[in-house]
Design a protein around this motif. Structure first.
Motif, PDB file in Angstrom:
ATOM      1  N   CYS A  26       3.196  -4.732  -5.685  1.00  0.00           N
ATOM      2  CA  CYS A  26       3.551  -3.332  -5.445  1.00  0.00           C
ATOM      3  C   CYS A  26       4.244  -3.188  -4.098  1.00  0.00           C
ATOM      4  CB  CYS A  26       2.302  -2.451  -5.476  1.00  0.00           C
ATOM      5  SG  CYS A  26       1.384  -2.496  -7.033  1.00  0.00           S
ATOM      6  N   ALA A  27       4.771  -4.283  -3.581  1.00  0.00           N
ATOM      7  CA  ALA A  27       5.432  -4.261  -2.277  1.00  0.00           C
ATOM      8  C   ALA A  27       6.766  -3.520  -2.385  1.00  0.00           C
ATOM      9  CB  ALA A  27       5.658  -5.680  -1.779  1.00  0.00           C
ATOM     10  N   ASN A  28       7.251  -3.061  -1.258  1.00  0.00           N
ATOM     11  CA  ASN A  28       8.536  -2.370  -1.227  1.00  0.00           C
ATOM     12  C   ASN A  28       9.149  -2.524   0.161  1.00  0.00           C
ATOM     13  OD1 ASN A  28      10.716  -0.853  -2.052  1.00  0.00           O
ATOM     14  ND2 ASN A  28       9.723   1.106  -1.656  1.00  0.00           N
ATOM     15  N   PRO A  29       9.860  -3.617   0.399  1.00  0.00           N
ATOM     16  CA  PRO A  29      10.498  -3.808   1.701  1.00  0.00           C
ATOM     17  C   PRO A  29      11.467  -2.668   2.015  1.00  0.00           C
ATOM     18  CG  PRO A  29      10.550  -5.834   0.415  1.00  0.00           C
ATOM     19  CD  PRO A  29      10.089  -4.744  -0.511  1.00  0.00           C
ATOM     20  N   ALA A  30      11.786  -2.536   3.298  1.00  0.00           N
ATOM     21  CA  ALA A  30      12.755  -1.522   3.708  1.00  0.00           C
ATOM     22  C   ALA A  30      14.020  -1.650   2.875  1.00  0.00           C
ATOM     23  CB  ALA A  30      13.071  -1.675   5.195  1.00  0.00           C
ATOM     24  N   ALA A  79       0.819  -1.209   0.000  1.00  0.00           N
ATOM     25  CA  ALA A  79       0.000   0.000   0.000  1.00  0.00           C
ATOM     26  C   ALA A  79       0.853   1.259   0.000  1.00  0.00           C
ATOM     27  CB  ALA A  79      -0.938   0.003   1.212  1.00  0.00           C
ATOM     28  N   GLY A  80       2.031   1.184  -0.632  1.00  0.00           N
ATOM     29  CA  GLY A  80       2.836   2.382  -0.817  1.00  0.00           C
ATOM     30  C   GLY A  80       2.216   3.261  -1.889  1.00  0.00           C
ATOM     31  N   PRO A  81       2.963   4.227  -2.400  1.00  0.00           N
ATOM     32  CA  PRO A  81       2.389   5.135  -3.405  1.00  0.00           C
ATOM     33  C   PRO A  81       1.808   4.426  -4.625  1.00  0.00           C
ATOM     34  CG  PRO A  81       4.469   5.999  -2.584  1.00  0.00           C
ATOM     35  CD  PRO A  81       4.332   4.626  -2.013  1.00  0.00           C
ATOM     36  N   VAL A  82       2.525   3.429  -5.168  1.00  0.00           N
ATOM     37  CA  VAL A  82       2.024   2.745  -6.358  1.00  0.00           C
ATOM     38  C   VAL A  82       0.864   1.808  -6.009  1.00  0.00           C
ATOM     39  CG1 VAL A  82       2.596   1.157  -8.220  1.00  0.00           C
ATOM     40  CG2 VAL A  82       4.221   2.932  -7.562  1.00  0.00           C
ATOM     41  N   GLY A  83       0.998   1.048  -4.932  1.00  0.00           N
ATOM     42  CA  GLY A  83      -0.072   0.132  -4.550  1.00  0.00           C
ATOM     43  C   GLY A  83      -1.362   0.865  -4.252  1.00  0.00           C
ATOM     44  N   SER A  84      -1.277   1.956  -3.503  1.00  0.00           N
ATOM     45  CA  SER A  84      -2.481   2.726  -3.161  1.00  0.00           C
ATOM     46  C   SER A  84      -3.090   3.363  -4.406  1.00  0.00           C
ATOM     47  CB  SER A  84      -2.141   3.803  -2.131  1.00  0.00           C
ATOM     48  OG  SER A  84      -1.755   3.228  -0.896  1.00  0.00           O
ATOM     49  N   ALA A  85      -2.241   3.916  -5.273  1.00  0.00           N
ATOM     50  CA  ALA A  85      -2.752   4.536  -6.489  1.00  0.00           C
ATOM     51  C   ALA A  85      -3.367   3.504  -7.432  1.00  0.00           C
ATOM     52  CB  ALA A  85      -1.627   5.298  -7.200  1.00  0.00           C
ATOM     53  N   ALA A 107      -5.343  -7.553   6.304  1.00  0.00           N
ATOM     54  CA  ALA A 107      -4.082  -7.681   7.043  1.00  0.00           C
ATOM     55  C   ALA A 107      -3.587  -9.115   6.900  1.00  0.00           C
ATOM     56  CB  ALA A 107      -4.286  -7.330   8.513  1.00  0.00           C
ATOM     57  N   ALA A 108      -2.466  -9.279   6.239  1.00  0.00           N
ATOM     58  CA  ALA A 108      -1.910 -10.622   6.029  1.00  0.00           C
ATOM     59  C   ALA A 108      -0.452 -10.494   5.632  1.00  0.00           C
ATOM     60  CB  ALA A 108      -2.686 -11.363   4.936  1.00  0.00           C
ATOM     61  N   ARG A 149     -12.622   2.257 -11.704  1.00  0.00           N
ATOM     62  CA  ARG A 149     -13.110   1.560 -12.898  1.00  0.00           C
ATOM     63  C   ARG A 149     -14.231   0.592 -12.581  1.00  0.00           C
ATOM     64  NH1 ARG A 149      -8.159  -0.701 -16.452  1.00  0.00           N
ATOM     65  NH2 ARG A 149      -9.236  -2.561 -15.713  1.00  0.00           N
ATOM     66  N   GLY A 150     -14.548   0.450 -11.295  1.00  0.00           N
ATOM     67  CA  GLY A 150     -15.618  -0.450 -10.896  1.00  0.00           C
ATOM     68  C   GLY A 150     -15.179  -1.875 -10.650  1.00  0.00           C
ATOM     69  N   GLU A 151     -13.873  -2.109 -10.549  1.00  0.00           N
ATOM     70  CA  GLU A 151     -13.368  -3.451 -10.297  1.00  0.00           C
ATOM     71  C   GLU A 151     -13.438  -3.789  -8.802  1.00  0.00           C
ATOM     72  OE1 GLU A 151     -12.823  -5.228 -12.769  1.00  0.00           O
ATOM     73  OE2 GLU A 151     -12.152  -3.951 -14.422  1.00  0.00           O
ATOM     74  N   GLN A 152     -13.398  -5.076  -8.491  1.00  0.00           N
ATOM     75  CA  GLN A 152     -13.302  -5.519  -7.105  1.00  0.00           C
ATOM     76  C   GLN A 152     -11.830  -5.497  -6.709  1.00  0.00           C
ATOM     77  OE1 GLN A 152     -14.789  -9.479  -6.361  1.00  0.00           O
ATOM     78  NE2 GLN A 152     -14.208  -9.448  -4.182  1.00  0.00           N
ATOM     79  N   VAL A 153     -11.501  -4.748  -5.681  1.00  0.00           N
ATOM     80  CA  VAL A 153     -10.103  -4.522  -5.317  1.00  0.00           C
ATOM     81  C   VAL A 153      -9.838  -5.038  -3.910  1.00  0.00           C
ATOM     82  CG1 VAL A 153      -8.276  -2.821  -5.015  1.00  0.00           C
ATOM     83  CG2 VAL A 153     -10.018  -2.483  -6.790  1.00  0.00           C
ATOM     84  N   ARG A 154      -8.824  -5.860  -3.782  1.00  0.00           N
ATOM     85  CA  ARG A 154      -8.395  -6.390  -2.481  1.00  0.00           C
ATOM     86  C   ARG A 154      -6.935  -5.983  -2.272  1.00  0.00           C
ATOM     87  NH1 ARG A 154     -10.019 -12.280  -2.131  1.00  0.00           N
ATOM     88  NH2 ARG A 154     -12.028 -11.296  -1.620  1.00  0.00           N
ATOM     89  N   LEU A 155      -6.679  -5.224  -1.220  1.00  0.00           N
ATOM     90  CA  LEU A 155      -5.351  -4.691  -0.937  1.00  0.00           C
ATOM     91  C   LEU A 155      -4.768  -5.399   0.285  1.00  0.00           C
ATOM     92  CD1 LEU A 155      -3.211  -2.539  -1.646  1.00  0.00           C
ATOM     93  CD2 LEU A 155      -4.473  -0.933  -0.211  1.00  0.00           C
ATOM     94  N   VAL A 156      -3.633  -6.040   0.108  1.00  0.00           N
ATOM     95  CA  VAL A 156      -3.036  -6.873   1.154  1.00  0.00           C
ATOM     96  C   VAL A 156      -1.767  -6.213   1.691  1.00  0.00           C
ATOM     97  CG1 VAL A 156      -2.081  -9.140   1.708  1.00  0.00           C
ATOM     98  CG2 VAL A 156      -3.935  -8.941   0.019  1.00  0.00           C
ATOM     99  N   THR A 157      -1.746  -5.978   3.006  1.00  0.00           N
ATOM    100  CA  THR A 157      -0.554  -5.480   3.691  1.00  0.00           C
ATOM    101  C   THR A 157      -0.465  -6.175   5.042  1.00  0.00           C
ATOM    102  OG1 THR A 157      -1.687  -3.656   4.810  1.00  0.00           O
ATOM    103  CG2 THR A 157      -0.818  -3.208   2.605  1.00  0.00           C
TER     104      THR A 157
END
Length: 317
Positions: free
Chosen positions: A68-72, A9-15, A46-47, A23-31
């Motif tokens: 769209c993950a970005n580890p430290a 859920a960084g800048p790219v994942g959130s955007a 949360a996972a 667009r009306g899609e079903q969106v599931r965001l995993v962090t």
């Protein structure tokens, strides 16, 4: 309506989540902590995405899985391998297209504009980590086990991220001197986050994009100095005061600062021309880059909201 699963859920994942939801899609965001945009159209989960079984369950029935993950920054060598393996295995199990947000680290130092055909010749740790991820995903694609694609951008405009730019513009907007080991006048490609999202989603949906890496369409190269001057003008801040710091001082700073230590590997990107050719994605996927002025305006707006911008009088103190 199709299910799209986004990891990170960084800048790219959130955007990307916002883009697909609009667009009306079903969106599931995993962090890990279930963070992300507070939008009722976005399901936040949360996972631990490195848990392959859990990620498989969450991705079941999805048309695409977006990495769209970005580890430290200093933990890439530790955190990326298990996460990348889980994403690749999940894509194979579920049939979702694996669309990864990559970067240019894998090319290493270059002497000419980078294309998608430039050899992946990085010798540094971060570049080798990213190259292993793409090489393994591509091998699985060619073996018919997954469908995958990767989009690669240069340093981002429109968001703060892992580059020298967040160390430059906040100080420029505040009227403070910037001392960094940067060739302020070398041509440099900048990539707008919104264009990363459009390219990522297009590549995931287009069969022609699968099995290939794509450079995100980006404006013509602009030096850091020119970018700083234009940003200062947009924010009505004083003219930038930019000083090139000798590289040995960056090396010494890395003895105590993990971020500075990691920048040693990518210092070449700001020491000489660093130019990315993105014409292939425009020709095949039909995406054109956001004009630099528009991208920089959004960047200044974001930085102002985050850091605040003093008046000229305040900056001069």
């Amino acid at each position: 309506m199709s299910l799209h699963v986004i990891v990170g859920a960084g800048p790219v994942g959130s955007a990307t989540a916002h883009h697909l939801a609009e667009r009306g899609e079903q969106v599931r965001l995993v962090t890990r902590r279930g963070t992300g945009p507070a939008d009722p159209a976005i399901e936040r989960i949360a996972a631990d995405a490195a848990d392959t079984d859990r990620l498989t369950t969450l991705t079941d029935g999805a048309v695409a899985l977006y990495n769209c993950a970005n580890p430290a920054y200093h933990r890439w060598a530790t955190d990326w391998p298990p996460l990348a393996d889980a994403l690749l295995t999940t894509a194979g199990r579920t049939g979702a297209v694996l669309a990864t947000v990559g970067c240019l680290y894998g090319y290493g130092p270059v002497d000419a504009p980078m294309t998608e055909d430039t050899p992946l010749a990085a010798t540094g740790t971060k570049g080798r980590v990213r190259n292993r991820m793409w090489t393994e995903a591509l091998a699985a694609h060619r073996a018919g086990r997954v469908r995958t694609t990767e989009v690669r951008g240069s340093d981002y405009l429109g968001a703060e991220g892992n580059s020298l730019l967040p160390l430059v513009l906040p100080k420029v907007l505040a009227g403070r001197r910037v001392l960094l080991p940067v060739n302020w006048d070398a041509p440099h490609t900048w990539t707008y986050v919104g264009d990363v999202v459009r390219t990522l989603v297009a590549a995931a949906a287009d069969e022609r994009a699968w099995g290939h890496a794509w450079h995100v369409p980006s404006p013509a190269p602009t030096s850091v100095r020119e970018l700083a001057v234009r940003a200062a003008e947009l924010a009505d801040a004083p003219p930038p005061k930019l000083t090139r710091l000798p590289y040995p001082l960056l090396w010494l700073g890395g003895l105590t600062d993990p971020f500075a230590r990691e920048l040693r590997e990518t210092a070449h990107q700001f020491a000489r021309p660093f130019v990315m050719d993105s014409t292939r994605a425009t020709a095949v996927l039909g995406i054109t880059p956001t004009p630099l002025h528009e991208a920089l305006t959004d960047t200044v707006r974001t930085l102002t909201a985050t850091h605040g911008t003093p008046t000229r009088a305040g900056a001069a103190r």
